[in-house]
Design a protein around this motif. Structure first.
Motif, PDB file in Angstrom:
ATOM      1  N   ALA A 447       0.827  -1.207   0.000  1.00  0.00           N
ATOM      2  CA  ALA A 447       0.000   0.000   0.000  1.00  0.00           C
ATOM      3  C   ALA A 447       0.860   1.255   0.000  1.00  0.00           C
ATOM      4  O   ALA A 447       0.531   2.248  -0.673  1.00  0.00           O
ATOM      5  N   THR A 448       1.972   1.234   0.733  1.00  0.00           N
ATOM      6  CA  THR A 448       2.863   2.401   0.768  1.00  0.00           C
ATOM      7  C   THR A 448       3.423   2.703  -0.615  1.00  0.00           C
ATOM      8  O   THR A 448       3.439   3.863  -1.064  1.00  0.00           O
ATOM      9  N   VAL A 449       3.890   1.652  -1.297  1.00  0.00           N
ATOM     10  CA  VAL A 449       4.447   1.843  -2.644  1.00  0.00           C
ATOM     11  C   VAL A 449       3.373   2.334  -3.608  1.00  0.00           C
ATOM     12  O   VAL A 449       3.604   3.266  -4.398  1.00  0.00           O
ATOM     13  N   VAL A 450       2.186   1.745  -3.537  1.00  0.00           N
ATOM     14  CA  VAL A 450       1.103   2.120  -4.447  1.00  0.00           C
ATOM     15  C   VAL A 450       0.655   3.554  -4.188  1.00  0.00           C
ATOM     16  O   VAL A 450       0.498   4.361  -5.120  1.00  0.00           O
ATOM     17  N   VAL A 451       0.449   3.895  -2.901  1.00  0.00           N
ATOM     18  CA  VAL A 451      -0.017   5.245  -2.561  1.00  0.00           C
ATOM     19  C   VAL A 451       1.006   6.283  -2.996  1.00  0.00           C
ATOM     20  O   VAL A 451       0.664   7.307  -3.599  1.00  0.00           O
ATOM     21  N   THR A 452       2.288   6.032  -2.710  1.00  0.00           N
ATOM     22  CA  THR A 452       3.326   6.996  -3.086  1.00  0.00           C
ATOM     23  C   THR A 452       3.456   7.107  -4.602  1.00  0.00           C
ATOM     24  O   THR A 452       3.573   8.216  -5.144  1.00  0.00           O
ATOM     25  N   GLY A 453       3.434   5.953  -5.293  1.00  0.00           N
ATOM     26  CA  GLY A 453       3.585   5.977  -6.749  1.00  0.00           C
ATOM     27  C   GLY A 453       2.442   6.670  -7.454  1.00  0.00           C
ATOM     28  O   GLY A 453       2.659   7.463  -8.388  1.00  0.00           O
ATOM     29  N   THR A 454       1.213   6.420  -7.006  1.00  0.00           N
ATOM     30  CA  THR A 454       0.065   7.006  -7.701  1.00  0.00           C
ATOM     31  C   THR A 454      -0.120   8.488  -7.393  1.00  0.00           C
ATOM     32  O   THR A 454      -0.746   9.210  -8.161  1.00  0.00           O
ATOM     33  N   LYS A 455       0.436   8.941  -6.258  1.00  0.00           N
ATOM     34  CA  LYS A 455       0.255  10.345  -5.872  1.00  0.00           C
ATOM     35  C   LYS A 455       1.535  11.164  -5.988  1.00  0.00           C
ATOM     36  O   LYS A 455       1.541  12.341  -5.627  1.00  0.00           O
ATOM     37  N   PHE A 456       2.604  10.555  -6.522  1.00  0.00           N
ATOM     38  CA  PHE A 456       3.899  11.226  -6.520  1.00  0.00           C
ATOM     39  C   PHE A 456       3.863  12.542  -7.287  1.00  0.00           C
ATOM     40  O   PHE A 456       4.310  13.578  -6.792  1.00  0.00           O
ATOM     41  N   THR A 457       3.327  12.509  -8.502  1.00  0.00           N
ATOM     42  CA  THR A 457       3.304  13.720  -9.328  1.00  0.00           C
ATOM     43  C   THR A 457       2.254  14.721  -8.874  1.00  0.00           C
ATOM     44  O   THR A 457       2.250  15.869  -9.322  1.00  0.00           O
ATOM     45  N   GLU A 458       1.358  14.302  -7.962  1.00  0.00           N
ATOM     46  CA  GLU A 458       0.314  15.205  -7.476  1.00  0.00           C
ATOM     47  C   GLU A 458       0.749  15.968  -6.231  1.00  0.00           C
ATOM     48  O   GLU A 458      -0.033  16.714  -5.650  1.00  0.00           O
TER      49      GLU A 458
END
Length: 642
Positions: A447-458
């Motif tokens: 979940a940490t990797v997914v949350v960070t990856g999907t919101k990184f550019t935001e």
């Protein structure tokens, strides 16, 4: 070498590893008369939380997340059209499974680490100091963001209902923040009493939506969504794994706040471990039922996201109709979203106390005021949150991309640390407990990797940058206290006492009762006393008259203390005294008539009323500042209360 928070303050030292013990401290298992088994007096215990109070004070963040958690999932899945919305329940079920694992895990954390601190305490014990500081930094960031997001979300819901308030949204946000801060300065138990009713109303309203909705085959009303454009994508025929992962990551925002109870275990009444565990279980059970129940209704009523209307509002409309029940849900949602910031006020000050106790934050954060309030932690949280609210313009959308990343870093570190904990202790049932935490570590790590990856550019990149900077700050504070500890020789047995010759210098301007009190006190402090006054090198008539009057009155008084006149051509006050004191310090050695220590005693009047401070000339403040900056003398302030 370490230094305890109280070693540089006028407080009794903490008892800790390698530190001095307090005289009269309790041995393990010993209970002082009138105290509870944990050493707390009954009066102090009243300022702490019951299990029900813990739900109201520490779970508002988690409870309020049902207002935006399901909607976050629906908004992502809407990109795949009606087919995508069919995965709302499976995604929510996966989040509910993660919630169950986290709840069970943090119940174990509460028992293993009853002094609070959550992931920080676990990591410090089992994963090393640097990992512990990373966990602490992630929680600090998330707690601060939780306040800003909760307040802006609550105000956004209010301005949606009353559009005329939208231009004043920043002031409304600050007003809510001031309210929550003021209540928490009265103590966490006081905040629980204040927020218990709004929490109960909100939970009962959501449960009413679920129960009534399950008995309906068709929506009772669709008035809330009427006339609003749907955001559902057209012509979508499939759902990719990436979209499901993104929906899962967005929905995980509903899990923030689950760790707050484990962080704030010391805030509970005795037996605090059992009360905190009951609170954690109640939080997880109620939150899980609400999330899954709302997801079932979304599929049952075939709801879809529309512009300007929340999914929760549509569910209330479909289950309860467009009447009193609908508006009760909306109003309670507004209130609870705004007050969800209270979770941070319950958890962050306790975490900051632990960091200060370990010398990673200024020791002022370890002090507790009346009602067991960590006042400086509360005020720090309020100040930083206010800066975020003003900087974001009260816009919740600019803050949400940063939210929940930090807490999932803490989740993962905590789970890994607990696996090591069970492998070391090998107590009864340790394999099952380690397996539970290991499974949780895998889930939260993904979940940490997914949350960070999907919101990184935001905007999540800001959190990635801030984490190491905050850890660096903790390290710098720790090193500074280490240097102070070396200078104070903490942990060492001091050498034998040796008598020292002391000279006390008393600045005077005129002869008053204050002068008498100052000289009398000085005679008890030193072997020799000098009174010093600054006179102009080229005095005018008024100055000459004042100097001659002081000389005459001193001769008449004959206090037995010599009066030394220090001249200055620029009518300054601090610098001439600095030069005089430094000159004394350069006199011969002790055996030749010199002094080991020079003390400057500054006498001042202590006003009875606060407003009377404006009537003072602040001469003492100026002298104090100059001497501390320019000399090695000991500076004392003698205040005479009038």
């Amino acid at each position: 070498m370490s230094i305890t928070p109280d070693a540089v303050q006028a407080e009794p030292p903490h008892t800790g590893p390698g530190g001095p013990s307090v005289a009269g401290s309790l041995e393990p298992g010993e209970v002082r008369a009138g105290n509870t088994p944990d050493g707390e007096s009954p009066d102090r215990d009243r300022d702490k939380l019951t299990a029900l109070g813990g739900v109201a004070a520490l779970s508002l963040d988690a409870m309020a997340s049902v207002a935006y958690g399901p909607e976050s999932i629906v908004l992502v899945l809407a990109a795949a059209g009606s087919y995508g919305l069919g995965f709302t329940l499976p995604v929510t079920a996966a989040i509910a499974l993660l919630l169950a694992v986290l709840t069970a895990s943090y119940r174990q954390v509460i028992a293993a680490f009853p002094d609070g601190g959550g992931s920080y305490a676990v990591a410090k014990t089992h994963l090393g100091r640097r990992t512990a500081l990373t966990a602490a930094a992630s929680l600090v960031i998330d707690y601060i963001l939780n306040v800003a997001v909760s307040v802006t979300a609550g105000v956004a819901a209010l301005t949606s209902a009353i559009p005329s308030l939208y231009p004043d949204r920043v002031w409304l946000c600050l007003g809510v923040l001031v309210l929550v801060t003021a209540v928490n300065l009265r103590g966490i138990a006081e905040s629980a009493r204040w927020f218990m009713a709004p929490t109960a109303v909100f939970v009962l309203a959501i449960m009413a939506i679920i129960v009534v909705g399950l008995f309906r085959s068709t929506p009772a009303s669709t008035a809330a969504a009427a006339g609003h454009a749907s955001t559902l994508a057209a012509n979508a025929t499939g759902v990719g794994a990436l979209l499901l992962l993104k929906a899962f990551a967005s929905g995980c925002s509903a899990l923030t706040g689950v760790e707050a109870v484990a962080n704030a275990v010391p805030s509970f009444r005795n037996p605090r471990v059992k009360r905190a565990q009951h609170t954690e279980i109640a939080l997880g059970a109620v939150l899980g039922v609400m999330l899954v129940g709302l997801a079932v209704l979304i599929g049952r009523f075939h709801l879809q996201p529309v512009d300007g209307v929340t999914v929760l509002a549509q569910l209330a409309d479909a289950s309860l109709g467009h009447g009193f029940g609908f508006y009760l849900v909306q109003f309670s949602t507004v209130v609870l979203l705004a007050l969800a910031a209270n979770t941070s006020f319950g958890g962050l000050p306790v975490l900051m106390r632990l960091l200060a106790r370990d010398n990673h934050l200024p020791h002022v954060f370890a002090l507790r005021a009346d009602h067991q309030v960590h006042r400086h932690g509360v005020l720090f949280l309020a100040l930083v949150s206010a800066v975020l609210l003003v900087g974001s313009g009260g816009d919740v959308n600019s803050l949400v991309p940063l939210f929940s990343i930090g807490v999932f870093v803490g989740f993962t570190i905590c789970q890994v640390g607990m696996v090591k904990h069970w492998m070391k202790c090998r107590c009864a049932g340790w394999r099952g407990k380690a397996l539970l935490n290991g499974f949780g570590a895998v889930l939260t790590g993904v979940a940490t990797v997914v949350v960070t990856g999907t919101k990184f550019t935001e905007g999540a990149w800001g959190i990635v940058v801030a984490l190491p900077l905050l850890v660096l700050l903790f390290e710098l504070v720790h090193r500074a206290y280490g240097r102070i500890g070396e200078r104070l020789e903490l942990g060492r047995i001091p050498g034998p006492l040796t008598p020292e010759r002391s000279l006390v210098v008393v600045p005077v301007h005129s002869i008053t009762r204050l002068t008498r009190e100052a000289l009398s006190t000085a005679l008890t402090l030193g072997d020799e006393v000098l009174a010093v006054t600054v006179v102009p090198t080229e005095p005018d008539a008024e100055d000459r008259q004042g100097v001659e009057a002081l000389r005459r009155d001193w001769e008449l008084w004959q206090p037995g203390v010599p009066l030394v006149e220090v001249q200055d051509a620029h009518r300054r006050l601090g610098r001439p005294l600095v030069g005089f004191v430094n000159g004394l310090a350069g006199q011969p050695r002790v055996e030749d008539g010199g002094f080991d220590r020079i003390t400057v005693l500054i006498a001042e009047v202590e006003p009875v009323h606060f407003w009377q401070r404006a009537l003072q000339n602040q001469r003492g403040v100026l002298i104090d500042r100059a001497l501390r900056r320019g000399t090695d003398a000991v500076v004392c302030r003698l205040r005479l209360r009038m």
